[in-house]
Design a protein around this motif. Structure first.
Motif, PDB file in Angstrom:
ATOM      1  N   ASP A  84       0.826  -1.212   0.000  1.00  0.00           N
ATOM      2  CA  ASP A  84       0.000   0.000   0.000  1.00  0.00           C
ATOM      3  C   ASP A  84       0.863   1.266   0.000  1.00  0.00           C
ATOM      4  O   ASP A  84       0.514   2.276   0.604  1.00  0.00           O
ATOM      5  CB  ASP A  84      -0.940   0.024   1.214  1.00  0.00           C
ATOM      6  CG  ASP A  84      -2.076  -0.987   1.063  1.00  0.00           C
ATOM      7  OD1 ASP A  84      -2.712  -1.267   2.069  1.00  0.00           O
ATOM      8  OD2 ASP A  84      -2.304  -1.475  -0.050  1.00  0.00           O
TER       9      ASP A  84
ATOM     10  N   ASN B  68       0.163  -1.165   8.855  1.00  0.00           N
ATOM     11  CA  ASN B  68      -0.732  -1.716   7.841  1.00  0.00           C
ATOM     12  C   ASN B  68       0.117  -2.513   6.861  1.00  0.00           C
ATOM     13  O   ASN B  68       0.488  -2.027   5.802  1.00  0.00           O
ATOM     14  CB  ASN B  68      -1.484  -0.601   7.127  1.00  0.00           C
ATOM     15  CG  ASN B  68      -2.555  -1.136   6.193  1.00  0.00           C
ATOM     16  OD1 ASN B  68      -2.880  -2.320   6.222  1.00  0.00           O
ATOM     17  ND2 ASN B  68      -3.104  -0.273   5.363  1.00  0.00           N
TER      18      ASN B  68
ATOM     19  N   ASP C  44      -0.556  -5.763   5.518  1.00  0.00           N
ATOM     20  CA  ASP C  44      -1.228  -6.556   4.491  1.00  0.00           C
ATOM     21  C   ASP C  44      -2.284  -5.790   3.718  1.00  0.00           C
ATOM     22  O   ASP C  44      -2.913  -6.339   2.813  1.00  0.00           O
ATOM     23  CB  ASP C  44      -1.855  -7.803   5.119  1.00  0.00           C
ATOM     24  CG  ASP C  44      -2.872  -7.464   6.196  1.00  0.00           C
ATOM     25  OD1 ASP C  44      -3.042  -6.270   6.506  1.00  0.00           O
ATOM     26  OD2 ASP C  44      -3.489  -8.398   6.739  1.00  0.00           O
ATOM     27  N   GLY C  45      -2.503  -4.510   4.048  1.00  0.00           N
ATOM     28  CA  GLY C  45      -3.491  -3.723   3.324  1.00  0.00           C
ATOM     29  C   GLY C  45      -4.919  -4.102   3.643  1.00  0.00           C
ATOM     30  O   GLY C  45      -5.841  -3.731   2.914  1.00  0.00           O
ATOM     31  N   VAL C  46      -5.148  -4.826   4.729  1.00  0.00           N
ATOM     32  CA  VAL C  46      -6.488  -5.273   5.111  1.00  0.00           C
ATOM     33  C   VAL C  46      -6.777  -4.822   6.535  1.00  0.00           C
ATOM     34  O   VAL C  46      -5.935  -4.987   7.424  1.00  0.00           O
ATOM     35  CB  VAL C  46      -6.607  -6.812   5.026  1.00  0.00           C
ATOM     36  CG1 VAL C  46      -7.992  -7.271   5.481  1.00  0.00           C
ATOM     37  CG2 VAL C  46      -6.340  -7.285   3.606  1.00  0.00           C
ATOM     38  N   GLY C  47      -7.936  -4.221   6.771  1.00  0.00           N
ATOM     39  CA  GLY C  47      -8.372  -3.912   8.128  1.00  0.00           C
ATOM     40  C   GLY C  47      -7.738  -2.696   8.756  1.00  0.00           C
ATOM     41  O   GLY C  47      -7.893  -2.467   9.954  1.00  0.00           O
TER      42      GLY C  47
ATOM     43  N   ASP D 175      -1.868  -4.198  12.302  1.00  0.00           N
ATOM     44  CA  ASP D 175      -0.820  -5.208  12.220  1.00  0.00           C
ATOM     45  C   ASP D 175       0.345  -4.825  13.133  1.00  0.00           C
ATOM     46  O   ASP D 175       0.524  -3.656  13.478  1.00  0.00           O
ATOM     47  CB  ASP D 175      -0.310  -5.346  10.785  1.00  0.00           C
ATOM     48  CG  ASP D 175      -1.430  -5.644   9.805  1.00  0.00           C
ATOM     49  OD1 ASP D 175      -2.383  -6.361  10.188  1.00  0.00           O
ATOM     50  OD2 ASP D 175      -1.356  -5.157   8.662  1.00  0.00           O
TER      51      ASP D 175
ATOM     52  N   ASN E 262      -3.864  -8.317  11.257  1.00  0.00           N
ATOM     53  CA  ASN E 262      -5.296  -8.157  11.533  1.00  0.00           C
ATOM     54  C   ASN E 262      -5.693  -8.619  12.929  1.00  0.00           C
ATOM     55  O   ASN E 262      -6.718  -9.277  13.124  1.00  0.00           O
ATOM     56  CB  ASN E 262      -6.129  -8.908  10.491  1.00  0.00           C
ATOM     57  CG  ASN E 262      -6.063  -8.233   9.133  1.00  0.00           C
ATOM     58  OD1 ASN E 262      -6.194  -7.015   9.031  1.00  0.00           O
ATOM     59  ND2 ASN E 262      -5.834  -9.024   8.103  1.00  0.00           N
TER      60      ASN E 262
ATOM     61  N   PRO F  49      -2.362 -13.006   2.093  1.00  0.00           N
ATOM     62  CA  PRO F  49      -3.788 -12.738   2.304  1.00  0.00           C
ATOM     63  C   PRO F  49      -4.623 -13.998   2.208  1.00  0.00           C
ATOM     64  O   PRO F  49      -4.247 -14.973   1.541  1.00  0.00           O
ATOM     65  CB  PRO F  49      -4.134 -11.759   1.174  1.00  0.00           C
ATOM     66  CG  PRO F  49      -3.099 -12.011   0.131  1.00  0.00           C
ATOM     67  CD  PRO F  49      -1.851 -12.408   0.853  1.00  0.00           C
ATOM     68  N   GLU F  50      -5.773 -13.985   2.874  1.00  0.00           N
ATOM     69  CA  GLU F  50      -6.705 -15.102   2.795  1.00  0.00           C
ATOM     70  C   GLU F  50      -7.269 -15.228   1.386  1.00  0.00           C
ATOM     71  O   GLU F  50      -7.375 -14.227   0.667  1.00  0.00           O
ATOM     72  CB  GLU F  50      -7.848 -14.896   3.792  1.00  0.00           C
ATOM     73  CG  GLU F  50      -7.389 -14.883   5.248  1.00  0.00           C
ATOM     74  CD  GLU F  50      -8.548 -14.630   6.181  1.00  0.00           C
ATOM     75  OE1 GLU F  50      -9.658 -14.411   5.668  1.00  0.00           O
ATOM     76  OE2 GLU F  50      -8.331 -14.653   7.403  1.00  0.00           O
TER      77      GLU F  50
ATOM     78  N   SER G 241      -9.689 -15.180  -1.687  1.00  0.00           N
ATOM     79  CA  SER G 241     -10.856 -14.325  -1.925  1.00  0.00           C
ATOM     80  C   SER G 241     -12.135 -15.148  -1.880  1.00  0.00           C
ATOM     81  O   SER G 241     -12.137 -16.369  -1.965  1.00  0.00           O
ATOM     82  CB  SER G 241     -10.738 -13.650  -3.294  1.00  0.00           C
ATOM     83  OG  SER G 241     -10.836 -14.614  -4.322  1.00  0.00           O
TER      84      SER G 241
END
Length: 264
Positions: free
Chosen positions: A50, A87, A89-92, A96, A153, A243-244, A246
């Motif tokens: 990001d 941040n 992983d760019g999620v949430g 982190d 996360n 990442p998980e 999709s």
């Protein structure tokens, strides 16, 4: 045919689970950042995820000493830093963090992190072997990278990290007769600018060794190697996020499982 479909689906899931990596530089961790737990100093910068792995303009990055060096105790000890509000992983958002541990050793004498007992629990920063500075031949303090845990996360140990090395160190409590040595590089006092040692010339180092060496006084103009102690250090790490899968990939997995069930 079944094998081909399985390989295709595996490729979709693998693509969705590609790793993201960022290099993070941690700068200016001072000798006041090891003698007591709690908030510490320092700065962080990064790139790759990001645009930046740090908290950026939010100002939410938190530095904490999660395990400190105990004054008067023997060697070795574990020094642990926790850096959160990232941040990766760019999620949430900035939820982190990572924890990094160092094994800290001396020449056999107990650690000293205080000028005197009245400094407890703050004013740590007199990091040395035995007394308040390195002032006898053979004395040293060594930091050795031990372990790193990446938390994504709000989870625990669900990312990966790699140690990239110490990048610089600086000297405290030195004067006109002092010679400081980091990782075999010696430098004599001449100005405040010479307090900073660049450790990247020969590649980043896995350990940081601050030692006193009378033999470092080779100029013949100094009375002795003096007395000094490590003041601050900087290092780099790499953090990785997987990442998980999709929701599309998960739907594909469900459909594939249903096909297999119908063909049995």
């Amino acid at each position: 045919m079944k094998y081909t479909k399985l390989m295709t689906l595996a490729g979709v899931v693998g693509a969705c689970a590609s790793a993201q990596a960022a290099t993070i530089s941690l700068n200016g961790f001072s000798n006041t950042d090891h003698g007591s737990t709690g908030t510490m100093n320092g700065t962080v910068s990064g790139d790759g995820v990001d645009g930046d792995a740090s908290a950026g303009s939010t100002g939410s990055t938190v530095f904490a000493v999660s395990n400190d060096i105990r004054n008067g105790d023997s060697s070795p000890q574990t020094l642990e830093y926790t850096v959160s509000g990232l941040n990766i992983d760019g999620v949430g958002g900035f939820n982190d963090s990572f924890v990094i541990q160092f094994t800290v050793t001396t020449d056999g004498q107990n650690f000293n992190v205080l000028q005197d007992s009245s400094d407890l629990p703050k004013n740590a920063g007199w990091l040395s072997s035995g007394e308040t500075s390195l002032n006898a031949n053979g004395e040293y303090v060594q930091f050795q990278f031990a372990a790193m845990t990446v938390n994504l996360n709000g989870g625990t140990n669900n990312g990966t990290g790699a140690w990239l090395g110490f990048t610089s160190a600086s000297v405290g409590s030195w004067g006109s007769n002092d010679v400081a040595t980091f990782n075999g590089i010696s430098r004599a006092y001449n100005s405040d600018d010479s307090k900073v040692f660049d450790l990247t010339a020969g590649g980043n180092d896995n350990s940081l060794i601050a030692d006193f060496d009378t033999a470092a006084n080779t100029e013949g103009t100094l009375d002795a190697a003096g007395a000094w102690r490590p003041e601050a250090w900087s290092f780099q790490v790499e953090v990785n996020a997987v990442p998980e899968p999709s929701s599309t990939a998960l739907i594909g997995l469900g459909g594939f499982a249903l096909i297999l069930r119908r063909r049995k």
